[in-house]
Design a protein around this motif. Structure first.
Motif, short mmCIF file in Angstrom:
data_model
loop_
_atom_site.label_atom_id
_atom_site.label_comp_id
_atom_site.label_asym_id
_atom_site.label_seq_id
_atom_site.Cartn_x
_atom_site.Cartn_y
_atom_site.Cartn_z
N ARG A 88 0.84 -1.21 0.00
CA ARG A 88 0.00 0.00 0.00
C ARG A 88 0.87 1.25 0.00
N ALA A 89 1.94 1.25 0.78
CA ALA A 89 2.83 2.41 0.86
C ALA A 89 3.52 2.69 -0.48
N ILE A 90 4.01 1.63 -1.12
CA ILE A 90 4.71 1.84 -2.39
C ILE A 90 3.74 2.27 -3.48
N MET A 91 2.52 1.76 -3.46
CA MET A 91 1.51 2.18 -4.45
C MET A 91 1.12 3.65 -4.22
N ALA A 92 0.93 4.01 -2.97
CA ALA A 92 0.60 5.41 -2.65
C ALA A 92 1.75 6.33 -3.07
N VAL A 136 -6.63 25.16 -23.20
CA VAL A 136 -7.53 25.00 -22.05
C VAL A 136 -7.79 23.51 -21.81
N GLY A 137 -8.06 22.76 -22.86
CA GLY A 137 -8.29 21.32 -22.74
C GLY A 137 -7.08 20.59 -22.19
N LEU A 138 -5.88 20.98 -22.63
CA LEU A 138 -4.66 20.38 -22.13
C LEU A 138 -4.51 20.62 -20.63
N ALA A 139 -4.72 21.87 -20.20
CA ALA A 139 -4.60 22.19 -18.77
C ALA A 139 -5.64 21.44 -17.95
N LEU A 140 -6.88 21.41 -18.42
CA LEU A 140 -7.93 20.67 -17.69
C LEU A 140 -7.59 19.19 -17.58
N GLY A 141 -7.12 18.61 -18.68
CA GLY A 141 -6.75 17.20 -18.66
C GLY A 141 -5.66 16.91 -17.65
N LEU A 142 -4.66 17.79 -17.57
CA LEU A 142 -3.58 17.61 -16.61
C LEU A 142 -4.08 17.74 -15.17
N TRP A 143 -4.89 18.77 -14.89
CA TRP A 143 -5.40 18.97 -13.53
C TRP A 143 -6.25 17.79 -13.07
N PHE A 144 -7.16 17.36 -13.91
CA PHE A 144 -8.05 16.27 -13.49
C PHE A 144 -7.31 14.94 -13.39
N ALA A 145 -6.33 14.70 -14.26
CA ALA A 145 -5.53 13.47 -14.13
C ALA A 145 -4.72 13.52 -12.83
N ALA A 146 -4.22 14.70 -12.46
CA ALA A 146 -3.48 14.83 -11.19
C ALA A 146 -4.40 14.59 -10.01
N ILE A 147 -5.60 15.14 -10.06
CA ILE A 147 -6.58 14.91 -8.98
C ILE A 147 -6.89 13.42 -8.87
N ILE A 150 -4.00 11.72 -7.19
CA ILE A 150 -4.00 12.03 -5.75
C ILE A 150 -5.01 11.13 -5.03
N CYS A 151 -6.17 10.98 -5.63
CA CYS A 151 -7.19 10.11 -5.04
C CYS A 151 -6.74 8.66 -5.02
N HIS A 152 -6.09 8.21 -6.11
CA HIS A 152 -5.56 6.84 -6.13
C HIS A 152 -4.53 6.65 -5.03
N ALA A 153 -3.70 7.66 -4.80
CA ALA A 153 -2.69 7.58 -3.73
C ALA A 153 -3.38 7.43 -2.37
N ALA A 154 -4.41 8.22 -2.14
CA ALA A 154 -5.14 8.15 -0.87
C ALA A 154 -5.85 6.81 -0.74
N PHE A 155 -6.48 6.34 -1.81
CA PHE A 155 -7.18 5.06 -1.77
C PHE A 155 -6.19 3.91 -1.53
N ALA A 156 -4.99 4.02 -2.10
CA ALA A 156 -3.98 2.98 -1.93
C ALA A 156 -3.56 2.84 -0.48
N LEU A 157 -3.58 3.93 0.26
CA LEU A 157 -3.23 3.86 1.68
C LEU A 157 -4.31 3.15 2.49
N VAL A 158 -5.55 3.27 2.04
CA VAL A 158 -6.69 2.72 2.78
C VAL A 158 -6.91 1.24 2.45
N GLN A 159 -6.86 0.90 1.17
CA GLN A 159 -7.11 -0.48 0.78
C GLN A 159 -6.07 -0.92 -0.24
N ASP A 160 -5.74 -2.20 -0.20
CA ASP A 160 -4.72 -2.74 -1.09
C ASP A 160 -5.25 -2.80 -2.50
N GLU A 161 -4.39 -2.50 -3.44
CA GLU A 161 -4.74 -2.50 -4.86
C GLU A 161 -3.93 -3.59 -5.54
N SER A 162 -4.58 -4.42 -6.30
CA SER A 162 -3.89 -5.50 -7.00
C SER A 162 -3.09 -4.94 -8.16
#
Length: 171
Positions: A88-92, A136-147, A150-162
């Motif tokens: 979980r730590a390495i995935m996060a 504008v589309g490029l910037a939006l795509g980057l921001w939302f992919a980063a978000i 970030i959520c995947h990192a947080a979820f990885a700390l909570v539950q194990d991901e295969s």
């Protein structure tokens, strides 16, 4: 957590549809341009310029969609040998590094998009094509992919991901 995942799924689906529409333009527009060049010797005006912009939109609007299905290239030599808290730590950590990289690109891309919109930037080619909307589309795509990362990192700390994640389309 389910609300965040559902929201990310909706946004990634929306961005994915936009990416697919630009991909369809690439397929049909370039095909029509090739046919027109073959018949008349002249290209369809603006297809080349729009194809360049469409490639940008396909990549950056499709990034979230690909990430959701784990379609990006991943190297999991280390993470597949770990389990439990270490996994979980390495995935996060991995998701966090990816998010940081995207954020480092998103900030200057946003500044450039704001400037581009303010001057209604366009490019000259065979025809004059506005490009501010692509930035504008490029910037939006980057921001939302980063978000999303970030959520995947947080979820990885909570539950194990295969590491052998099955894409959502096949699940």
């Amino acid at each position: 957590m389910n609300v965040i995942q559902a929201t990310l799924r909706i946004v990634s689906n929306l961005f994915g549809v936009v990416a697919m529409l630009f991909l369809a333009f690439l397929m049909f527009g370039i095909t029509a341009d090739v046919i027109m060049r073959g018949l008349t010797g002249d290209p369809l005006s603006g297809v080349f310029e729009m194809s360049e912009l469409s490639l940008v939109m396909v990549v950056f609007m499709g990034a979230m969609w690909a990430q959701r299905d784990r379609a990006h290239i991943r190297v999991n030599i280390l993470s597949q040998r770990l389990s439990g808290r270490a996994h979980r730590a390495i995935m996060a950590f991995g998701w966090g590094c990816g998010a940081l990289a995207l954020l480092m690109l998103a900030w200057p891309a946003t500044q450039e998009a704001v400037y581009s919109v303010s001057i209604r930037e366009f490019r000259w080619g065979y025809t004059q094509i506005p490009i501010w909307w692509t930035k504008v589309g490029l910037a939006l795509g980057l921001w939302f992919a980063a978000i999303q990362m970030i959520c995947h990192a947080a979820f990885a700390l909570v539950q194990d991901e295969s590491d052998d994640h099955q894409p959502i389309a096949e699940a």
